[in-house]
Design an enzyme around this catalytic site. Structure first.
Site, PDB file in Angstrom:
ATOM      1  N   ASP A  74      54.554  34.541  75.110  1.00  0.00           N
ATOM      2  CA  ASP A  74      54.325  35.314  73.904  1.00  0.00           C
ATOM      3  C   ASP A  74      53.709  34.385  72.850  1.00  0.00           C
ATOM      4  O   ASP A  74      53.849  33.162  72.929  1.00  0.00           O
ATOM      5  CB  ASP A  74      55.675  35.863  73.427  1.00  0.00           C
ATOM      6  CG  ASP A  74      55.585  36.552  72.085  1.00  0.00           C
ATOM      7  OD1 ASP A  74      54.675  37.384  71.916  1.00  0.00           O
ATOM      8  OD2 ASP A  74      56.420  36.259  71.216  1.00  0.00           O
ATOM      9  N   ASP A  78      53.423  35.209  68.882  1.00  0.00           N
ATOM     10  CA  ASP A  78      54.062  35.207  67.563  1.00  0.00           C
ATOM     11  C   ASP A  78      55.517  34.758  67.643  1.00  0.00           C
ATOM     12  O   ASP A  78      56.292  35.270  68.455  1.00  0.00           O
ATOM     13  CB  ASP A  78      53.995  36.599  66.942  1.00  0.00           C
ATOM     14  CG  ASP A  78      52.567  37.041  66.681  1.00  0.00           C
ATOM     15  OD1 ASP A  78      51.880  36.363  65.903  1.00  0.00           O
ATOM     16  OD2 ASP A  78      52.137  38.058  67.265  1.00  0.00           O
TER      17      ASP A  78
END
Length: 300
Positions: free
Chosen positions: A91, A93
């Site tokens: 991922d 963020d």
């Protein structure tokens, strides 16, 4: 069953010593000799156990956590075989970077507090990701696209250890993909800076140099992240055990739980509780130590 417990702390705050290691040895069944991966930062302790599944591994982790006490030390327990992974999905963020890009964009419209509150609820799994994303993107309507460059330059910071993680895995033959429920305008730049070979994310619609307030459908959310893991695994003819995934939010949980080693990185409570492994204190080099890499093997 041959297992290994890896004790890891943040290299900026070394907390491991022989006393901690001795305490871990005392609670592990049939332990072998401790092997330092980096003095005071990471150590492997192999051991033999009759454990049969994830619940048994969690029980051993709990014993080690009690022995650790309040010290800022992460603990990863896993089978000793096939630790070095061949596929890495991450991922973006609040994982590979320290921020939520949509929150930083909203800051330019004076809406950061409002948007951040929605982001937090979505990442905790309290509201569905897709409608929450549409709601937040709508607030960006008529914002100039050029703001993205300013956000990237002034507000986005890579998480410490990220480039070492990606480049070391690549140097050892792994394929790396940045997969985000955020936006391609950010993932392209972040992936290039950190060294990922591929990136996937959502596309923001643009007209006359401004955001329209819409995101291209279908939205890349939890299901698409899981589908990407499966697609890449099959395309490289890999087994589940060969994969490493990390993330922090509810939309990461599907791919985290389907990985050979799924790591909740400084994650929301529900994600950390459900993941096979969690890193609460270390930087991203913790994911290299979890694979048995020694500090002198790091690249980048």
């Amino acid at each position: 069953m041959s297992l290994v417990a890896t004790l890891i702390c943040n290299p900026a705050n070394p907390a491991l010593d022989s006393t901690i290691v001795d305490g871990a040895l005392a609670v592990l069944p049939s332990p072998g000799m401790a092997q330092w991966l980096f003095d005071e930062v990471a150590v492997d302790i192999p051991f033999e156990s009759p454990v049969k599944g994830p619940d048994d591994i969690k029980a051993i982790e709990t014993r080690l956590q009690r022995a650790r006490g309040d010290l800022p030390i992460d603990i990863v327990v896993q089978p000793a075989a096939f630790r070095r992974k061949k596929l890495f999905l991450a991922d973006m963020d609040s994982t590979m970077i320290g921020q939520e890009c949509i929150d930083e964009l909203a800051d330019f419209a004076g809406l950061k507090a409002h948007v951040s509150a929605i982001t937090e609820r979505a990442m905790r799994g309290e509201i569905e990701f897709e409608p929450a994303l549409r709601e937040r993107v709508a607030l960006l309507k008529d914002m100039p696209v050029g703001v993205v460059d300013e956000v990237l330059a002034k507000h986005i910071t890579p998480t410490p250890g990220g480039r070492e993680l990606v480049m070391t895995m690549r140097a050892n033959g792994a394929y790396t993909c940045l997969i985000s429920g955020g936006f391609t305008l950010f993932t392209r730049a972040v992936a290039a800076k950190i060294g990922f070979q591929e990136n996937r994310a959502n596309a923001l619609k643009v007209r006359d140099g401004k955001f329209t307030g819409e995101v291209a459908e279908p939205i890349l959310g939890r299901a698409a992240k899981l589908a990407t893991l499966i697609e890449l695994r099959e395309s490289f003819d890999l087994d589940e055990i060969d994969t490493l995934v990390t993330g922090d939010g509810a939309n990461d949980l599907g791919m985290i739980q389907a990985a050979g080693l799924g790591v909740a990185y400084h994650a929301k409570p529900a994600v950390a509780a459900a993941a096979a492994a969690r890193i609460d204190y270390g930087d991203l080099t913790a994911l290299l130590y979890a694979q048995g890499y020694r500090r002198e093997e790091f690249v980048g």
